[in-house]
Design a protein around this motif. Structure first.
Motif, PDB file in Angstrom:
ATOM      1  N   HIS A  99       0.823  -1.219   0.000  1.00 42.43           N
ATOM      2  CA  HIS A  99       0.000   0.000   0.000  1.00 42.43           C
ATOM      3  C   HIS A  99       0.855   1.267   0.000  1.00 42.43           C
ATOM      4  O   HIS A  99       0.338   2.353  -0.152  1.00 42.43           O
ATOM      5  N   HIS A 100       2.162   1.112   0.243  1.00 40.97           N
ATOM      6  CA  HIS A 100       3.013   2.299   0.403  1.00 40.97           C
ATOM      7  C   HIS A 100       4.301   2.139  -0.402  1.00 40.97           C
ATOM      8  O   HIS A 100       4.610   1.048  -0.857  1.00 40.97           O
ATOM      9  N   ASP A 159       7.180   2.534   1.081  1.00 41.36           N
ATOM     10  CA  ASP A 159       8.238   2.321   2.078  1.00 41.36           C
ATOM     11  C   ASP A 159       9.173   1.166   1.696  1.00 41.36           C
ATOM     12  O   ASP A 159      10.389   1.309   1.652  1.00 41.36           O
ATOM     13  N   GLU A 173       0.073   7.535  -4.008  1.00 43.21           N
ATOM     14  CA  GLU A 173       0.283   8.151  -2.691  1.00 43.21           C
ATOM     15  C   GLU A 173      -0.337   9.553  -2.646  1.00 43.21           C
ATOM     16  O   GLU A 173      -0.871   9.961  -1.625  1.00 43.21           O
TER      17      GLU A 173
END
Lengths: 206, 247
Positions: B205-206, B208, B239
């Motif tokens: 989802h990110h 990172d 994002e």
């Protein structure tokens, strides 16, 4: 496959008076600071265990297993009585059931009025491997004292599908995964002799 | 030839269709991120590739190294080189991690016709990888995933992947629930596994985790289908703007 008798292995009986009025019946009297540790493996018939924790800091650890197949009937009755304060008990019961067998576990922990600061545990888990095997569990706590810890748990069901899938995604066949999960079920036993019996049983019935 | 190819894949749970014609292609060595809103079918897709028995495939195919794997059991898929790192790894009480990994590793080796690893070889193979991922000897003795924190479980999944050296790695939300330090360990663990013949499908989802393992491609999934495939700039678009304008 016939396992001729039901097995037991007493790894500690320090401060324990052991009576065996019949082959299937055991009475253990545990005195102050005494420690009872016993493994029992049942493949047929009755097992009746009474543990009396008679003195302060008396402890018992009971590990029971049963392997049920064909039309066998297994009846396990365990009664632990905390007759004195600061006594500790731990019962682990594990069963595998297949065929048309029927197993009944009846376990009671009693803590009378004057037995404070006691700690009692009972855990029963069984895996049903056929559509027709039956397992009945009757866990009971009779607690009259108010400052005690006591817990019981009972879980009966088929093998967990998500656990099987997890093991398979690591490359184990379904049969290997089943064997690993079922063997792990019994690893609380201290007797190595039981491992062989359990493996033989699984090779034959699972 | 693509390492893994998903063609018009439809999959159901019971009556409910979750995958509605997924098309994806993974070249050898490619890192491909899959992003999408909750419930769009990402985890189902990863479970279906690994062979989860709860899903019925109603249409389409999955080709791994040019051959359909739809009729193969999860263990055969695993031994051929597909690895699924779970979003929620199950606990296996009583199953020691090291013993389990030795069984798994030797299952794969015997499947591939290679000699079994003995105790010493296995310990060397394991200790090297354990050290790199901060897996302590104590963790190796404990039952698989039992009593481990969320971060430790994810580290263990990465460790198992490093042990089994698969060709196709599916990471299902590997970065969810990780603190920055754990994310770094997992991220670095993944980046050293990047090889010309090994592909990654990273569900996230990110961005990172993707900072550690830069994706070659990013696909956006919505309602059981892939709606867009592009470069890493798609991650930033998601994002900033969310999923709403990907249709």
């Amino acid at each position: 496959m016939i396992i001729s008798d039901n097995r037991f292995f007493l790894s500690s009986t320090a401060g324990v008076v052991v009576e065996r009025p019949a082959s299937s019946k055991w009475i253990f009297q545990v005195s102050e600071n005494g420690f009872l540790q016993g493994d029992f493996l049942q493949v047929n018939g009755d097992l009746d265990i009474s543990v009396l924790l008679n003195g302060i800091d008396a402890k018992c650890e009971l590990n029971c297993g049963y392997l049920l197949n064909d039309n066998n009937k297994i009846n396990i009755k365990i009664h632990v009585e905390h007759k004195c304060s600061k006594t500790i008990s731990n019962q682990q019961i594990r069963g595998l059931a297949t065929g048309n067998g029927e197993a009944c576990f009846n376990g009671t922990i009693t803590i009378p009025h004057n037995s404070q600061k006691c700690d009692g545990h009972q855990n029963h888990r069984a895996v049903i491997l056929s559509d027709t095997a039956r397992v009945l569990s009757v866990p009971q706590l009779e607690i009259w004292a108010d400052d005690v810890k006591c817990a019981h748990g009972s879980a009966i069901g088929p093998l967990n599908k998500e656990q099987l899938f997890y093991l398979q995604t690591r490359g184990l066949t379904e049969s290997q995964a089943r064997k690993i999960l079922l063997s792990s079920f019994f690893n609380h036993f201290s007797s190595m002799e039981f491992d062989g019996i359990i493996q033989d049983w699984m090779a034959h019935y699972v | 030839m693509a390492l893994l190819e998903i063609k018009d894949l439809h999959a159901c749970v019971g009556e409910k269709e979750i995958l509605k014609g997924v098309n994806l292609c993974f070249e050898p060595g490619e890192v491909h991120a899959i992003m999408g809103p909750n419930g769009c079918g990402k985890s189902t897709l990863s479970a279906v590739i690994a062979g989860h028995p709860s899903f019925q495939i109603t249409q389409g195919d999955i080709l791994f190294k040019g051959q359909s794997i739809l009729n193969q059991t999860p263990d055969v898929r695993a031994n051929k080189g597909i690895f699924l790192a779970f979003q929620h790894p199950v606990e296996l009480p009583g199953v020691g991690l090291a013993q389990f990994l030795k069984t798994a590793l030797n299952a794969k080796r015997s499947f591939l016709g290679q000699a079994q690893m003995d105790g010493v070889q296995f310990m060397k193979h394991m200790n090297l990888r354990a050290k790199a991922l901060g897996i302590t000897p104590d963790m190796l003795k404990r039952p698989v995933n039992v009593g481990f924190s969320g971060g430790e479980k994810k580290r263990l999944e990465t460790f198992q992947m490093a042990m089994l050296e698969p060709d196709f790695c599916i990471l299902d939300e590997m970065d969810s629930g990780l603190d920055v330090d754990a994310l770094k360990v997992v991220g670095q663990g993944l980046s050293v596994m990047r090889e010309p013949n090994r592909s990654f499908m990273i569900i996230t989802h990110h961005d990172d985790l993707l900072q550690y393992i830069q994706p070659d491609k990013v696909s956006i999934m919505r309602d059981g289908q892939i709606v867009t495939t592009g470069g890493v700039d798609l991650v930033h678009q998601v994002e900033e703007q969310g999923y709403d304008h990907f249709r």
